[in-house]
Design an enzyme around this catalytic site. Structure first.
Site: not given
Length: 210
Positions: A9-11
């Site tokens: 996931a990006s964050t």
């Protein structure tokens, strides 16, 4: 067959494990178990991803690299994607993505003849390349739309920016103060190296101001 699943996931605000159940179910439906799982919160545009690099280090020829979609592997610029793809190929890893049906046959290569297996591998490789290019294009378009929205909001005097994650910033500052390197700080704080660099630069500016 040794299946290594990769979840990203990006964050840190996003749940990287969101697709874990779907990957395990997919493997079970093909008569296999996920033997090893690698999870991290880092942008798909980043080349420096500790868990993905660990997966590549652990991998053996013939292993399956299982992902929800190709954009979990890459939203990279072309040179970085070429480097990653070369590393995957050199390890003899077979990429399988839930949203890429041509890749699913890699889950039962021992059930088809060599010629068919090679033909399917060639077709799948082409599809993987296409999906990686699409993922990068999607990322660029979203960034462009975001920039346009921010510019419009600024013109209207209503843009305030995204609030900083104070706990994350504090953790990164502590790690940097303890002389952790950029990559080590990102790994321990579970954020991208870009975030660590931004926080480091903010610290430098504040020290100059002081």
């Amino acid at each position: 067959m040794f299946i290594r699943s990769y979840l990203r996931a990006s964050t840190v605000e996003q749940d990287a494990n969101r697709a874990n159940a779907a990957l395990e179910q997919f493997a079970a439906e093909h008569g296999h178990l996920v033997a090893s799982t690698y999870t991290e919160n880092v942008s798909g545009t980043e080349a420096d991803r500790p868990e993905l690099l660990r997966l590549l280090k652990d991998a053996r020829k013939g292993d399956v690299l299982l992902v929800e979609s190709i954009d979990r592997l890459s939203r990279m610029e072309d040179p970085d994607w070429r480097t990653l793809k070369a590393a995957i190929d050199s390890k003899g890893l077979r990429i399988v993505a839930l949203d890429l049906p041509t890749s699913h046959l890699a889950m039962r290569t021992n059930q088809i003849d060599e010629f068919t297996s090679r033909m399917l591998a060639a077709i799948n490789n082409m599809m993987v390349e296409m999906m990686a290019a699409i993922a990068r294009k999607d990322y660029q378009q979203r960034r462009e739309r975001q920039a346009q929205g921010i510019a419009k909001a600024k013109q209207g005097g209503i843009y305030k920016g995204r609030p900083a994650d104070q706990d994350l910033h504090k953790r990164v500052r502590e790690l940097l103060a303890a002389n952790f390197g950029i990559r080590a700080a990102a790994r321990h704080a579970k954020c991208s190296t870009t975030t660590v660099l931004k926080i480091r630069d903010q610290l430098s500016r504040s020290e100059v101001a002081d």
